[in-house]
Design a protein around this motif. Structure first.
Motif, short mmCIF file in Angstrom:
data_model
loop_
_atom_site.label_atom_id
_atom_site.label_comp_id
_atom_site.label_asym_id
_atom_site.label_seq_id
_atom_site.Cartn_x
_atom_site.Cartn_y
_atom_site.Cartn_z
N SER A 204 49.00 -14.33 -42.97
CA SER A 204 49.39 -15.54 -42.26
C SER A 204 50.48 -15.17 -41.24
CB SER A 204 49.87 -16.60 -43.25
OG SER A 204 50.24 -17.78 -42.60
N SER A 205 51.49 -16.00 -41.11
CA SER A 205 52.56 -15.77 -40.13
C SER A 205 53.76 -16.63 -40.46
CB SER A 205 52.06 -16.11 -38.72
OG SER A 205 53.12 -16.32 -37.82
N MET A 206 54.94 -16.20 -40.02
CA MET A 206 56.15 -16.98 -40.22
C MET A 206 56.04 -18.37 -39.59
SD MET A 206 58.16 -17.38 -37.24
CE MET A 206 57.93 -16.80 -35.55
N SER A 207 55.18 -18.50 -38.59
CA SER A 207 55.04 -19.80 -37.91
C SER A 207 54.39 -20.85 -38.80
CB SER A 207 54.21 -19.65 -36.63
OG SER A 207 52.90 -19.21 -36.91
N CYS A 208 53.90 -20.43 -39.99
CA CYS A 208 53.30 -21.41 -40.92
C CYS A 208 54.37 -22.13 -41.74
CB CYS A 208 52.31 -20.74 -41.85
SG CYS A 208 53.05 -19.89 -43.27
N PRO A 211 56.35 -26.74 -38.70
CA PRO A 211 55.74 -26.93 -37.38
C PRO A 211 56.48 -26.15 -36.30
CG PRO A 211 55.86 -29.02 -38.54
CD PRO A 211 56.60 -28.02 -39.38
N THR A 212 55.73 -25.36 -35.52
CA THR A 212 56.34 -24.44 -34.57
C THR A 212 55.86 -24.74 -33.15
OG1 THR A 212 56.40 -22.75 -36.30
CG2 THR A 212 56.72 -22.00 -34.04
N PRO A 213 56.67 -25.42 -32.34
CA PRO A 213 56.29 -25.76 -30.97
C PRO A 213 56.04 -24.52 -30.11
CG PRO A 213 58.25 -26.98 -31.64
CD PRO A 213 58.00 -25.94 -32.69
N LEU A 214 55.14 -24.64 -29.15
CA LEU A 214 54.72 -23.59 -28.23
C LEU A 214 53.93 -22.49 -28.93
CD1 LEU A 214 57.80 -23.25 -25.82
CD2 LEU A 214 55.80 -24.74 -25.65
N MET A 215 53.65 -22.70 -30.23
CA MET A 215 52.68 -21.90 -30.97
C MET A 215 51.78 -22.85 -31.76
SD MET A 215 54.69 -18.69 -32.69
CE MET A 215 55.60 -17.46 -31.76
N SER A 221 46.77 -22.70 -37.44
CA SER A 221 45.73 -21.85 -38.03
C SER A 221 46.31 -20.97 -39.14
CB SER A 221 45.06 -20.98 -36.96
OG SER A 221 45.94 -19.98 -36.47
N LYS A 222 47.54 -20.52 -38.97
CA LYS A 222 48.17 -19.69 -39.98
C LYS A 222 48.63 -20.53 -41.19
CE LYS A 222 47.70 -15.69 -38.05
NZ LYS A 222 46.88 -14.64 -38.68
N ALA A 223 49.01 -21.79 -40.94
CA ALA A 223 49.33 -22.70 -42.05
C ALA A 223 48.08 -22.95 -42.88
CB ALA A 223 49.89 -24.01 -41.51
N TYR A 224 46.94 -23.05 -42.21
CA TYR A 224 45.67 -23.20 -42.93
C TYR A 224 45.46 -22.01 -43.87
CZ TYR A 224 40.72 -23.40 -43.97
OH TYR A 224 39.52 -23.42 -44.65
N SER A 245 49.02 -14.71 -50.15
CA SER A 245 49.32 -15.14 -48.79
C SER A 245 50.47 -14.28 -48.28
CB SER A 245 49.72 -16.62 -48.76
OG SER A 245 50.09 -17.01 -47.46
N LEU A 246 50.19 -13.46 -47.27
CA LEU A 246 51.19 -12.55 -46.72
C LEU A 246 51.73 -13.16 -45.43
CD1 LEU A 246 52.33 -9.79 -47.55
CD2 LEU A 246 50.60 -8.72 -46.09
N ILE A 247 53.05 -13.35 -45.37
CA ILE A 247 53.66 -14.12 -44.28
C ILE A 247 54.69 -13.28 -43.53
CG2 ILE A 247 54.84 -16.29 -43.72
CD1 ILE A 247 53.94 -17.35 -46.44
N PRO A 248 54.24 -12.40 -42.63
CA PRO A 248 55.21 -11.60 -41.88
C PRO A 248 55.92 -12.40 -40.80
CG PRO A 248 52.98 -11.14 -41.12
CD PRO A 248 52.85 -12.06 -42.30
N PHE A 249 57.13 -11.99 -40.47
CA PHE A 249 57.82 -12.49 -39.29
C PHE A 249 57.48 -11.53 -38.14
CE2 PHE A 249 59.37 -15.50 -42.05
CZ PHE A 249 60.35 -16.31 -41.53
N PHE A 250 58.32 -11.38 -37.15
CA PHE A 250 57.95 -10.55 -36.01
C PHE A 250 57.82 -9.08 -36.41
CE2 PHE A 250 59.99 -14.10 -33.59
CZ PHE A 250 58.86 -14.46 -32.86
#
Length: 331
Positions: A204-208, A211-215, A221-224, A245-250
């Motif tokens: 997944s992603s840290m953006s999950c 709510p992350t504006p401009l993404m 999709s990553k929250a899904y 669920s693997l949630i990397p940041f940058f």
């Protein structure tokens, strides 16, 4: 007319009432402090248990735990490439799936030469939608798939407003970030259930986190994927299947080339190789983790932030990245 007997009596009554309220507030404060203290200790323990202890003990036998073969989608670069190498170093045979045949063949041969395991490649483009999956299923037939790493994913060219996305990009986000994980799990999970063992890793992603504006479409999709992974674990853990669920940041990968700062390795932005080395050690231990200890600290802080503060902060950060990418774009 009735009157108060004395001012001092009135003052004592008011004081008694205030003391009652103060004691109640003090009790609430003590309970809240105790709760936060317990949470902090628990988070610290989790950080040590996940990211430090596994690196001190003998490496787990992934073949015995899950099976002989691992499938890695999006496996020719970034996290997928180095996650595949980490699995191969533990004697797991690797099936790489991506759209670039030349890169697939080169990486497969490198893994064979370095780690002395078997490899196979499947050339496909996940953005094409449902038409690609019958051929993938035929290619996987007869293999004991013990580990599935759903790594394939697409991002925007850079953080941007939703209305700036093309319809093709929106469908690509849906087909690749959501559709691919669903179809690959649906393909390999029956065999895992039959053998009563297996592991699925959805990246997944840290953006999950919030709510992350401009993404917007990407983070959704990553929250899904995050919710899909968590529910799937509860559904199939009783049958011996581990879902993470693997949630990397940058991370310094091709997805962050739009920014000079994010494309360079740093303390908070590890290389894909370093990240994968840490992330594999959490397999079978945590069903929801960032995979990297510094990202775990960031994730915990992000969870504690009010939604409005997270949205405000990520909007400012992503807008800065958007402007940086726009200025770098050739005219």
């Amino acid at each position: 007319m009735a009157a108060v007997d004395s001012f001092s009596l009135l003052l004592r009554e008011i004081g008694r009432s205030c003391n009652c309220y103060m004691e109640t507030l003090a009790l609430i404060g003590a309970l809240y402090t105790a709760k936060m203290g317990f949470t902090l200790m628990n988070d610290t323990y989790t950080l040590i248990r996940l990211h430090f202890i596994p690196r001190l003990v003998k490496r787990a036998d992934l073949v015995k735990l899950y099976g002989k073969w691992a499938v890695v989608t999006g496996g020719t670069s970034g996290i997928g490439k180095y996650y595949a190498k980490e699995l191969a170093s533990r004697k797991v045979n690797i099936i790489l799936i991506s759209r670039n045949q030349e890169k697939l063949e080169a990486l497969a041969q490198e893994i064979v030469n370095t780690y002395k395991v078997e490899t196979a490649i499947i050339v496909t483009d996940f953005s094409k939608g449902s038409e690609i999956y019958p051929s993938i299923e035929r290619a996987l037939a007869g293999k004991e798939i013990g580990i599935l790493v759903n790594n394939v994913g697409v991002f925007y060219t850079h953080p941007d407003y939703f209305t700036s996305l093309t319809q093709d990009k929106i469908w690509e986000l849906i087909n690749v970030n959501i559709g691919a994980a669903n179809m690959m799990v649906h393909m390999v999970l029956p065999g895992m259930v039959q053998r009563k063992k297996g592991a699925i890793v959805n990246i997944s992603s840290m953006s999950c986190c919030q709510p992350t504006p401009l993404m917007t479409a990407y983070s959704a999709s990553k929250a899904y994927l995050d919710h899909f992974s968590r529910a799937l674990h509860y559904e199939y853990a009783p049958q011996g299947i581990f879902v993470q669920s693997l949630i990397p940041f940058f991370i310094s990968t091709n997805l962050t080339t739009y920014s000079r700062h994010l494309s360079k390795k740093s303390f908070l932005v590890p290389s894909a190789e370093e990240y994968a080395r840490h992330a594999v050690t959490t397999l079978g231990i945590s069903r929801r983790t960032t995979g990297y200890w510094l990202h775990t600290i960031q994730f915990l802080l992000g969870q504690y932030l009010p939604e409005w503060l997270w949205a405000w902060g990520t909007y400012r950060m992503n807008n800065s990245l958007r402007l940086e990418a726009t200025l770098q774009r050739p005219h």
